[in-house]
Write an enzyme that holds these catalytic residues in place. Structure first.
Site, PDB file in Angstrom:
ATOM      1  N   ARG A   1       0.819  -1.108   0.105  1.00 24.91           N
ATOM      2  CA  ARG A   1      -0.138  -0.183  -0.007  1.00 24.91           C
ATOM      3  C   ARG A   1       0.759   1.365  -0.136  1.00 24.91           C
ATOM      4  O   ARG A   1       0.634   2.276  -0.727  1.00 24.91           O
ATOM      5  CB  ARG A   1      -1.059  -0.110   1.201  1.00 24.91           C
ATOM      6  N   THR A   2       1.890   1.399   0.849  1.00 20.94           N
ATOM      7  CA  THR A   2       2.595   2.543   1.073  1.00 20.94           C
ATOM      8  C   THR A   2       3.304   3.155  -0.226  1.00 20.94           C
ATOM      9  O   THR A   2       3.077   4.174  -0.862  1.00 20.94           O
ATOM     10  CB  THR A   2       3.636   2.504   2.253  1.00 20.94           C
TER      11      THR A   2
ATOM     12  N   LYS B   1      26.243  -3.248  -1.218  1.00 18.54           N
ATOM     13  CA  LYS B   1      27.712  -3.149  -1.384  1.00 18.54           C
ATOM     14  C   LYS B   1      28.377  -2.531  -0.397  1.00 18.54           C
ATOM     15  O   LYS B   1      29.630  -2.386  -0.320  1.00 18.54           O
ATOM     16  CB  LYS B   1      28.208  -2.487  -2.834  1.00 18.54           C
TER      17      LYS B   1
ATOM     18  N   ARG C   1      11.518   3.866   3.128  1.00 20.17           N
ATOM     19  CA  ARG C   1      11.388   3.129   4.077  1.00 20.17           C
ATOM     20  C   ARG C   1      12.389   2.263   4.450  1.00 20.17           C
ATOM     21  O   ARG C   1      13.018   1.685   3.498  1.00 20.17           O
ATOM     22  CB  ARG C   1      10.330   1.748   3.664  1.00 20.17           C
TER      23      ARG C   1
ATOM     24  N   HIS D   1       5.498   5.558  11.555  1.00 18.35           N
ATOM     25  CA  HIS D   1       4.965   5.557  10.116  1.00 18.35           C
ATOM     26  C   HIS D   1       4.136   6.655  10.033  1.00 18.35           C
ATOM     27  O   HIS D   1       2.723   6.561   9.929  1.00 18.35           O
ATOM     28  CB  HIS D   1       4.282   4.265  10.151  1.00 18.35           C
TER      29      HIS D   1
HETATM   30  C1  NCD Z   1       2.230  -1.244   8.042  1.00 19.29           C
HETATM   31  C2  NCD Z   1       3.670  -1.110   8.033  1.00 19.29           C
HETATM   32  O1  NCD Z   1       4.178  -1.549   7.223  1.00 19.29           O
HETATM   33  O2  NCD Z   1       3.934  -0.626   9.271  1.00 19.29           O
HETATM   34  N1  NCD Z   1       1.768  -1.362   6.873  1.00 19.29           N
HETATM   35  C3  NCD Z   1       1.401  -0.189   6.085  1.00 19.29           C
HETATM   36  O3  NCD Z   1       2.208   0.700   5.600  1.00 19.29           O
HETATM   37  N2  NCD Z   1      -0.042   0.050   5.782  1.00 19.29           N
HETATM   38  C4  NCD Z   1       1.744  -2.241   9.116  1.00 19.29           C
HETATM   39  C5  NCD Z   1       2.333  -3.512   9.144  1.00 19.29           C
HETATM   40  O4  NCD Z   1       3.246  -3.813   8.378  1.00 19.29           O
HETATM   41  O5  NCD Z   1       1.886  -4.150  10.008  1.00 19.29           O
END
Ligand code: NCD
Length: 300
Positions: free
Chosen positions: A52-53, A82, A103, A131
């Site tokens: 999703r993100t 590397k 991320r 997040h």
């Molecule tokens: C979450 C995450 O990656 O922290 N997912 C997201 O981005 N919607 C939740 C999770 O992984 O549990």
């Protein structure tokens, strides 16, 4: 100019952002196209899995007329494999892009990144840290349903220790004015002291008595990847499972949220209940991320 923590926007800026997200939602529904990111390139670099993100950020960029360069498996395909430092990777992306969505499993990664970045850095999840863009879309969803935050009771369930979404979402909701939070988790997976210090937050283990009081039930998965052994994970998996029986105890006007992905903590039979708002919540992530990108890139 960066957005690496929920603290990077004041509550009034957050509400402004929601107003813009609302406009964007309406424009997209009318079939209008937007161009505020025209000529801009956004780098999305993911060193941990995502559906999703990453997709919603990339969709947000394209829907604003911008373009994306991406590394969806940075750990394997990027130069960090590397031995390149996060700082050097960020310096390089500064040569090629106008903003970075990142991320990373390391909690410190966003703060290291902003030390060397002249372009906006957006934290799309840093290990079990934060997040913050998920928090924005969670709060936006609550506002869509209830119109405001005052007087609301939130129940947050699951792995509150390792789950990064709740580390941003719950403090943001408190900042926006919710009245009460029940933090429902086994003691070992409870929030740390900083969140529990707020007198509105009540740590509890059983959800039976509070389900009828909730306006929002925020479910999370047990974060398997943060446990040292499979046995320890197995101990907690299955502790809270939301089925029709539990949902029947909730108010008709309440909503159920989940950042997704779910494992087994919400039974699929709940999906058809009017209170299941988690897929709608994911959809709102697009509008909120569009508004955020606009706000960060409008004056750089
Ligand atoms: C979450 C995450 O990656 O922290 N997912 C997201 O981005 N919607 C939740 C999770 O992984 O549990």
């Amino acid at each position: 100019m960066h957005y690496i923590s929920y603290q990077d926007k004041t509550p009034s800026k957050v509400l402004e952002l929601f107003q813009r997200a609302e406009q964007i939602k309406a424009l997209l529904h009318e079939g209008k196209s937007l161009s505020s990111l025209s000529g801009r390139i956004i780098a999305t670099v993911f060193f941990e899995p995502s559906t999703r993100t990453r997709f919603s950020f990339e969709s947000a960029v394209y829907r604003l007329g911008g373009q994306v360069i991406t590394s969806e498996n940075g750990k394997v395909t990027g130069s960090t494999s590397k031995g390149e430092s996060i700082e050097d990777t960020i310096r390089m992306l500064n040569c090629y892009a106008d903003a970075i969505v990142m991320r990373h499993p390391d909690i410190e990664a966003p703060s290291s990144a902003i030390q060397v970045s002249d372009i906006p850095v957006i934290n799309a999840g840093n290990g079990s840290g934060e997040h913050p863009t998920q928090a924005l879309l969670d709060a936006y969803t609550v506002r869509e349903k209830f119109g405001s935050f005052e007087g609301l009771t939130i129940g947050v369930v699951g792995d509150l220790k390792h789950g990064r979404t709740v580390h941003s979402t719950i403090p943001l909701l408190l900042q926006l004015g919710v009245s009460r939070v029940f933090a429902i988790a086994p003691q070992e997976l409870q929030f740390d002291q900083t969140i529990l210090l707020d007198p509105r937050v009540h740590p509890i283990e059983s959800w039976d008595e509070v389900l009828p009081e909730l306006d929002v039930l925020y479910m999370t998965r047990i974060q398997q990847e943060r446990f040292e052994t499979k046995e320890r994970y197995e101990k907690f998996k299955g502790r809270y499972i939301l089925g029709l029986k539990e949902v029947s105890l909730m108010k008709q006007e309440s909503i159920i949220l989940h950042p997704l992905p779910r494992v087994n903590e919400i039974s699929p039979e709940v999906d058809n209940d009017q209170r299941a708002w988690y897929f709608r919540q994911a959809q709102y992530g697009l509008y909120v991320r569009m508004a955020l990108l606009e706000s960060l890139l409008s004056n750089v």
